[in-house]
Design an enzyme around this catalytic site. Structure first.
Site, PDB file in Angstrom:
ATOM      1  N   GLY A 174      60.319  36.089  68.225  1.00  0.00           N
ATOM      2  CA  GLY A 174      60.261  36.681  66.892  1.00  0.00           C
ATOM      3  C   GLY A 174      61.606  37.248  66.483  1.00  0.00           C
ATOM      4  O   GLY A 174      62.493  37.447  67.314  1.00  0.00           O
ATOM      5  N   CYS A 175      61.749  37.532  65.185  1.00  0.00           N
ATOM      6  CA  CYS A 175      63.043  37.993  64.674  1.00  0.00           C
ATOM      7  C   CYS A 175      63.366  39.409  65.134  1.00  0.00           C
ATOM      8  O   CYS A 175      64.442  39.677  65.655  1.00  0.00           O
ATOM      9  CB  CYS A 175      63.075  37.890  63.147  1.00  0.00           C
ATOM     10  N   TYR A 176      62.402  40.337  64.935  1.00  0.00           N
ATOM     11  CA  TYR A 176      62.647  41.710  65.399  1.00  0.00           C
ATOM     12  C   TYR A 176      62.928  41.744  66.900  1.00  0.00           C
ATOM     13  O   TYR A 176      63.893  42.382  67.340  1.00  0.00           O
ATOM     14  CB  TYR A 176      61.443  42.602  65.084  1.00  0.00           C
ATOM     15  N   THR A 204      64.245  39.558  68.781  1.00  0.00           N
ATOM     16  CA  THR A 204      65.565  38.997  69.074  1.00  0.00           C
ATOM     17  C   THR A 204      66.655  40.048  68.884  1.00  0.00           C
ATOM     18  O   THR A 204      67.551  40.194  69.717  1.00  0.00           O
ATOM     19  CB  THR A 204      65.823  37.774  68.174  1.00  0.00           C
ATOM     20  N   ALA A 205      66.558  40.793  67.777  1.00  0.00           N
ATOM     21  CA  ALA A 205      67.541  41.855  67.541  1.00  0.00           C
ATOM     22  C   ALA A 205      67.397  42.947  68.598  1.00  0.00           C
ATOM     23  O   ALA A 205      68.384  43.534  69.058  1.00  0.00           O
ATOM     24  CB  ALA A 205      67.349  42.443  66.135  1.00  0.00           C
TER      25      ALA A 205
END
Lengths: 330, 330, 330, 330
Positions: free
Chosen positions: D146-148, D150-151
């Protein structure tokens, strides 16, 4: 005065509620919503301390007493109820397009068959900034104009009134996305509209063209564009083959709108900004004359939800009732 | 090829650096900046893994070897250095306006006295999408066009080439704020431009008007507007009294740009969107014909920093060097 | 009441003028501006039909009579004039930080030496929504709080008042760019801030941290962020090791702000939106309790220029004068 | 390599197409879309000069040959087809959440019953920037994160790898609206999100929390917020009771990501900006240590559609195939 707002959860409806809530002569007695029926009013209007607690259906109004209806749904939707409401003594400001045309043939061209042609005799259309607008005793319905035509009227009507003929007018319209309404559609989403400018409709195909042509009595080439913003509208109006100077247009405007605090006439060289009229009932007007080509260029900026809809509706009522025009709108 | 970017920290300069960094034929050997001299390159270009480590002054280039200069400062600023750079064998793509006009009189009208009239003989101006553009052996300077004129050329040049005369063209220009450059000014601040659309300059007064008039050979009424966005530009071009149909314009465009992957010709009914061309070297063209008034309406959208500046500059070099036109720009 | 707005062309000053213009008890008699001295007031306030015609210098006020000064410049700038204005009978609402701290040592830590320590005895700081705030007779200066602390106070003060100790509070602040003022700076430009979210300052280094710590009496970890918008502010406040339930926080808030129309307490599950409080003097408060980790999360949203500055200033005056708290602010 | 993009008209799918179009090792042989089936590919991808001409249904793929599938629909939608595609020899990068968890129980908690538990043995999840990630021969499905998360991973994993225990981590997430997908919903419209910042979900309730907790092995308090922008994501991560200095975190990051051009480690004092990573596969990492409270603050910014989805998917394939990690992503 007891007011009902029909279609109170759409963008124009929300704005009518906001204005009535601070208007000293009005008490809101009912709010209808097709999309949020029976939901708490506080979901949309957390600041309303008085008034109805849930959104209702227009049908539910038959049990209630009220003096004014602000009808904010789209064309043809609420109009069938107008017979009953008028019979029970209410006056109606209609923000749909149903009562914008005296001539039913023009309506039919733009919107198809009219939902209540019998009511046209009780209705009158017009611009709240038109100094010649006459609110006569027979009127029961006020047909509130479209947003683009309101910006157009403001700039052009004083020229027409002075006798100018405008055989070719090119109108480049620029509008924030709230003008397209609150129903979710892909091209109106934030992820699509950020950093996006795009023309929409072919020229002359937007239905507001008919209202603009009623102002000049001639063909108007109108090309609207979507802007990456929520609210606000600017028209740049090109009039080829004009001999009017910028200064003479300024004078025409100042004379026509004398004493009208809602019209700000800018000096030649100054330009309107939609940000400055946001959340106001004002219009900013500017003008340039391109001497090399003999083209006159007019600029007109307003807030599409206030002056282009809700604010103008209330301004009409203020004038109709002989209240100060600015009541609740300053 | 060893490349220098002069004015690398302005918006156009930043974009040139971004493109050269992925272009297979270029190596960046120096970056100049008046505002960030001797500051680390990584402050602005954290992604650059090779190349110079600090920004330098144009004067510092005299010790270096290079083949190409992309000159991205404003008019007249870097031009005095061109003599030396050319003498040392470099070719120059100039993104200021100094070499956009073959006729020095037109330059003087728009920008005042020319900083290096002797160099005009070595320079050539033109549009990278012009199929007839000839990059001859004598050329040492390429005058890269302005952003508005590039969008204008793309839509109008094929009509001119086919023999259309355009005695009156009205151009409504809409641009993101990056077109005004990186120097802080109040009217360009986020707090001023959110929810703001505003015309700027009087019609015909923007200096790009001269470049547009060089395309048609006639008067152009050009009114630019600032949009609430960073990048992107759309022109809506009104041509009264035209007998061309939308379909015939589509055909003219397709013929003129045959094989050019950077030009997207939309079918009648479709409209360009600045978002779709953002960060690309593409132009989207659309057309409508308003039969009621005989007005032809053309739409042209591009990214003002890519196709309107840096991308076009690199496209020119690709053609000049007989490399594939798309190299580094796909 | 005759009012003067000092620093009327900054963002907070503009907002004070907007509110006073519709406030029934005030008449604006002078507007000062360092940046636009002697320029027409109508350039910034086209809607002002009465009042001063040009912006003046604070020095020019010595010839005028007035009852109230709203001082909206940055720290230390207008404060030296306060002696004279107070002597001549005026009351002052100070929107700079100069009178936000009773303890001069705290001021000095945050802002350096105080421009007028002798005046602290005549001044009082506080939040306009604090039900215990006492406007005593000796007061001549009201120190209006910062925007972040106002949002923080609204959420946290009722917990403190009820006896909660908050040894570790983490505040993630999110603000539109207008909070940084109107002076042009590169990082505040539209072209830099579109599609941009960025933290600024190290945690605990923003000067508003001192005001927040004065609310809890303990260390606050405050990390502000810039948002890609003009106006609005949201704080998400994390309180680890809390045993309070979301419902009990809702009750604490409702009790504390009983009868205050400016505070909207949302039910657990609902979340504040800056858009809903834009251009209003309201605060929206929300709460969640993360039971897995024992972390209480509070949300507080306001308009940084209204409730975070100008609106609160006027609300203070309304309470000070025993007028209805909502006067001119509804 | 022949590639198919399933769900090519969603935001992540569009981005995969954009990257593959310029990736030297891939040829796009089919694009599926549930919403735009049989519509022309050029409507969404006007720049694609080669490849399929209309969008098809996943069912239609049974007649085609291909080596790679990028599966970009939501959870459970395309997964049933994976059996057939794998049988026919294809490798799959799955951008839905279906293969992000090795432990099916965690998947069930977050997403309910799994659509194809038999396939989990052929799948592997992981972060493309994880230097220890092993692409073994048995793998047929890569579960893209997921994007969150990954950060979050980028900032926190190096601390975990070095042996730090993080018993309480508070994550304040800020995302542009494209993260919520392309299906029209009211709260994602431009007219609702301009000038709007709002938290959404209760802390710990967003499904990405499970992925974050898999990184630390402990409870994560995660509160996401919607930002008034289309693309970009920033996490501010608060770690109370940490004795790590900012400089030591910088060193840990530099060691862990040594040679990875996609990770930009900022010096203490510098802060990430989502604008700088927009349209890139890069992550910017920053750090501050609040000594007064012993709180470590990490900042991580990326483009949610590139590094947070499509870019990471391609980076995984590059590593899987032993191509340069940056291929098609520079």
């Amino acid at each position: 005065m007891r007011a009902v707002v029909v279609g109170a959860t759409g963008y124009a409806g929300q704005e009518v509620v906001k204005i009535l809530a601070r208007h000293p002569e009005f008490e809101i007695v009912a709010l209808t919503s097709s999309r949020q029926q029976q939901e708490p009013v506080s979901d949309i209007f957390p600041y309303l301390s008085r008034g109805p607690s849930v959104f209702v259906d227009p049908k539910d109004l038959s049990d209630m007493e009220f003096d004014w209806v602000f009808s904010c749904q789209g064309p043809k939707q609420a109009t069938p109820y107008f017979f009953e409401w008028i019979e029970r003594g209410a006056k109606i400001v209609d923000l749909s397009a149903d009562f914008r045309f005296q001539d039913i043939k023009v309506y039919e061209q733009a919107y198809g068959s009219h939902p209540a042609p019998e009511l046209l005799a009780l209705a009158k259309a017009g611009y709240a900034d038109d100094p010649t607008m006459d609110y006569d005793n027979a009127m029961r319905i006020l047909g509130n104009p479209g947003c683009y035509p309101t910006a157009f009227y403001a700039a052009v009507a004083p020229l027409i009134a002075q006798g100018q003929s405008l055989p070719l007018v090119i109108v480049d319209g620029k509008s924030g996305v709230s003008g397209a309404g609150r129903a979710p559609r892909e091209h109106l989403m934030m992820a699509e509209m950020v950093e996006n400018v795009t023309p929409y409709n072919d020229p002359g195909k937007h239905r507001h063209t008919f209202e603009m042509e009623a102002v000049t009595g001639q063909t108007v080439v109108f090309q609207p564009h979507l802007m990456p913003m929520a609210r606000g509208m600017e028209l740049t109006i090109y009039i080829p083959n004009s001999s009017l100077s910028a200064n003479s247009v300024v004078e025409l405007w100042q004379d026509y709108y004398d004493g009208n605090a809602f019209i700000t006439v800018l000096s030649p060289g100054q330009k309107p900004q939609t940000r400055r009229v946001r959340d106001t009932n004002r219009i900013e007007l500017g003008v340039s004359a391109d001497e090399r080509s003999g083209t006159l260029v007019l600029y007109s900026a307003l807030d599409n939800l206030q002056k282009g809809a809700a604010g103008q509706a209330v301004q009409h009522v203020n004038r109709w009732m002989n209240w100060p025009m600015e009541l609740g709108l300053e």
